[in-house]
Motif scaffolding. Structure first.
Motif, PDB file in Angstrom:
ATOM      1  N   UNK A  33      -9.138   9.449 -18.861  1.00  0.00           N
ATOM      2  CA  UNK A  33     -10.182   9.582 -18.141  1.00  0.00           C
ATOM      3  C   UNK A  33      -9.530   9.923 -16.584  1.00  0.00           C
ATOM      4  N   UNK A  34      -8.432   9.225 -16.507  1.00  0.00           N
ATOM      5  CA  UNK A  34      -7.847   9.687 -15.136  1.00  0.00           C
ATOM      6  C   UNK A  34      -6.617  10.641 -15.138  1.00  0.00           C
ATOM      7  N   UNK A  35      -6.463  11.657 -15.915  1.00  0.00           N
ATOM      8  CA  UNK A  35      -5.550  12.348 -15.980  1.00  0.00           C
ATOM      9  C   UNK A  35      -5.427  13.196 -14.631  1.00  0.00           C
ATOM     10  N   UNK A  36      -3.948  13.559 -14.388  1.00  0.00           N
ATOM     11  CA  UNK A  36      -3.737  14.249 -13.367  1.00  0.00           C
ATOM     12  C   UNK A  36      -2.878  15.719 -13.905  1.00  0.00           C
ATOM     13  N   UNK A  37      -3.532  16.765 -13.537  1.00  0.00           N
ATOM     14  CA  UNK A  37      -3.015  17.821 -14.072  1.00  0.00           C
ATOM     15  C   UNK A  37      -2.673  18.762 -12.876  1.00  0.00           C
ATOM     16  N   UNK A  38      -1.345  19.385 -12.955  1.00  0.00           N
ATOM     17  CA  UNK A  38      -0.777  19.994 -12.090  1.00  0.00           C
ATOM     18  C   UNK A  38      -0.714  21.514 -12.802  1.00  0.00           C
ATOM     19  N   UNK A  39      -1.333  22.333 -12.178  1.00  0.00           N
ATOM     20  CA  UNK A  39      -1.520  23.806 -12.829  1.00  0.00           C
ATOM     21  C   UNK A  39      -1.362  24.978 -11.992  1.00  0.00           C
ATOM     22  N   UNK A  40      -1.122  26.158 -12.262  1.00  0.00           N
ATOM     23  CA  UNK A  40      -1.082  27.160 -11.389  1.00  0.00           C
ATOM     24  C   UNK A  40      -2.286  27.054 -10.250  1.00  0.00           C
ATOM     25  N   UNK A  41      -3.439  26.969 -10.689  1.00  0.00           N
ATOM     26  CA  UNK A  41      -4.632  27.047  -9.519  1.00  0.00           C
ATOM     27  C   UNK A  41      -4.500  25.794  -8.537  1.00  0.00           C
ATOM     28  N   UNK A  42      -3.737  24.955  -9.083  1.00  0.00           N
ATOM     29  CA  UNK A  42      -3.676  23.656  -8.144  1.00  0.00           C
ATOM     30  C   UNK A  42      -3.836  22.390  -9.001  1.00  0.00           C
ATOM     31  N   UNK A  44      -5.699  19.252 -10.567  1.00  0.00           N
ATOM     32  CA  UNK A  44      -6.667  18.948 -11.367  1.00  0.00           C
ATOM     33  C   UNK A  44      -6.831  17.559 -11.554  1.00  0.00           C
ATOM     34  N   UNK A  45      -7.890  16.657 -11.153  1.00  0.00           N
ATOM     35  CA  UNK A  45      -8.007  15.155 -11.384  1.00  0.00           C
ATOM     36  C   UNK A  45      -9.137  14.740 -12.071  1.00  0.00           C
ATOM     37  N   UNK A  46      -8.902  13.962 -13.152  1.00  0.00           N
ATOM     38  CA  UNK A  46     -10.095  13.575 -13.895  1.00  0.00           C
ATOM     39  C   UNK A  46     -10.195  14.286 -15.447  1.00  0.00           C
ATOM     40  N   UNK A  53     -11.464  23.046 -16.441  1.00  0.00           N
ATOM     41  CA  UNK A  53     -10.137  23.887 -16.294  1.00  0.00           C
ATOM     42  C   UNK A  53      -9.838  24.523 -17.507  1.00  0.00           C
ATOM     43  N   UNK A  54      -9.793  23.531 -18.598  1.00  0.00           N
ATOM     44  CA  UNK A  54      -8.925  24.119 -19.888  1.00  0.00           C
ATOM     45  C   UNK A  54     -10.042  24.690 -20.975  1.00  0.00           C
ATOM     46  N   UNK A  55     -11.250  24.028 -20.835  1.00  0.00           N
ATOM     47  CA  UNK A  55     -12.068  24.455 -21.768  1.00  0.00           C
ATOM     48  C   UNK A  55     -12.595  26.023 -21.927  1.00  0.00           C
ATOM     49  N   UNK A  56     -12.762  26.728 -20.681  1.00  0.00           N
ATOM     50  CA  UNK A  56     -12.791  28.148 -20.785  1.00  0.00           C
ATOM     51  C   UNK A  56     -11.665  28.861 -21.409  1.00  0.00           C
ATOM     52  N   UNK A 101      -1.166   5.913 -25.744  1.00  0.00           N
ATOM     53  CA  UNK A 101      -1.670   6.922 -26.639  1.00  0.00           C
ATOM     54  C   UNK A 101      -2.570   7.919 -25.989  1.00  0.00           C
ATOM     55  N   UNK A 102      -2.524   8.186 -24.632  1.00  0.00           N
ATOM     56  CA  UNK A 102      -3.448   8.995 -23.895  1.00  0.00           C
ATOM     57  C   UNK A 102      -2.526   9.851 -23.117  1.00  0.00           C
ATOM     58  N   UNK A 103      -2.845  11.220 -22.780  1.00  0.00           N
ATOM     59  CA  UNK A 103      -2.098  11.905 -21.939  1.00  0.00           C
ATOM     60  C   UNK A 103      -2.505  11.783 -20.301  1.00  0.00           C
ATOM     61  N   UNK A 104      -1.564  11.100 -19.623  1.00  0.00           N
ATOM     62  CA  UNK A 104      -1.974  10.701 -18.101  1.00  0.00           C
ATOM     63  C   UNK A 104      -1.524  11.958 -17.051  1.00  0.00           C
ATOM     64  N   UNK A 105      -0.658  12.512 -17.426  1.00  0.00           N
ATOM     65  CA  UNK A 105      -0.167  13.528 -16.652  1.00  0.00           C
ATOM     66  C   UNK A 105       0.313  14.729 -17.354  1.00  0.00           C
ATOM     67  N   UNK A 106      -0.225  16.104 -16.691  1.00  0.00           N
ATOM     68  CA  UNK A 106       0.200  16.948 -17.506  1.00  0.00           C
ATOM     69  C   UNK A 106       0.427  18.161 -16.531  1.00  0.00           C
ATOM     70  N   UNK A 107       1.729  18.806 -16.748  1.00  0.00           N
ATOM     71  CA  UNK A 107       2.095  19.852 -15.742  1.00  0.00           C
ATOM     72  C   UNK A 107       2.284  21.164 -16.382  1.00  0.00           C
ATOM     73  N   UNK A 108       1.266  22.056 -16.184  1.00  0.00           N
ATOM     74  CA  UNK A 108       1.217  23.259 -16.913  1.00  0.00           C
ATOM     75  C   UNK A 108       1.690  24.366 -16.060  1.00  0.00           C
ATOM     76  N   UNK A 109       2.776  25.213 -17.009  1.00  0.00           N
ATOM     77  CA  UNK A 109       3.499  26.243 -16.405  1.00  0.00           C
ATOM     78  C   UNK A 109       3.153  27.536 -17.149  1.00  0.00           C
ATOM     79  N   UNK A 110       2.471  28.759 -16.523  1.00  0.00           N
ATOM     80  CA  UNK A 110       2.024  29.737 -17.433  1.00  0.00           C
ATOM     81  C   UNK A 110       2.401  31.099 -16.730  1.00  0.00           C
ATOM     82  N   UNK A 111       2.842  32.115 -17.299  1.00  0.00           N
ATOM     83  CA  UNK A 111       2.915  33.486 -16.718  1.00  0.00           C
ATOM     84  C   UNK A 111       1.455  34.015 -16.260  1.00  0.00           C
ATOM     85  N   UNK A 112       1.246  34.138 -15.173  1.00  0.00           N
ATOM     86  CA  UNK A 112      -0.160  34.575 -14.800  1.00  0.00           C
ATOM     87  C   UNK A 112      -0.139  36.437 -14.811  1.00  0.00           C
TER      88      UNK A 112
END
Length: 125
Positions: A33-42, A44-46, A53-56, A101-112
């Motif tokens: 529930x409290x995931x922190x995601x660092x992604x190219x757009x900035x 993302x918390x929660x 962000x990811x659904x679309x 058992x839960x993803x608490x932090x995720x850093x996503x790197x992708x080629x835009x």
């Protein structure tokens, strides 16, 4: 693909299989529930912001190939290539931290660049 099993890697792979397999709701069961995601757009918390962000992206996904996967007790690293409606090849990587058992932090790197080129081509036509 190289794959070494570990507790974090097991969760990361289950999450990856779910979202690339068009079962985003199942993928979200691996997300804290409290995931922190660092992604190219900035940052993302929660879980709800992450869902937004990811659904679309999962809606335009048409395929994915896992290139490599490594992990230890609390972290995992996945590298993959995705196919989407607008782009035939969009490589990416994720560094995941897993606790209880839960993803608490995720850093996503992708080629835009492929997405930028596809947008530019649509605008030009």
């Amino acid at each position: 693909m190289t794959e070494n099993t570990s507790p974090a890697l097991d969760i990361a792979l289950a999450y990856h299989r779910a979202w690339t397999g068009k079962d985003f709701e199942r993928a979200m069961t691996y997300v804290a529930e409290d995931i922190v995601c660092a992604a190219p757009p900035g940052l993302i918390e929660g879980a709800e912001a992450f869902r937004g962000f990811m659904g679309p992206f999962t809606q335009i996904l048409t395929g994915s190939t896992l290139i490599a996967a490594f992990g230890d007790a609390e972290t995992a690293l996945l590298m993959y290539d995705t196919e989407t409606v607008p782009v035939a090849s969009a490589p990416g990587a994720e560094h995941l931290t897993v606790r209880n058992g839960k993803i608490t932090h995720l850093r996503i790197i992708f080629d835009r660049a492929p997405f930028d080129a596809a947008r530019a081509a649509r605008s030009a036509s």
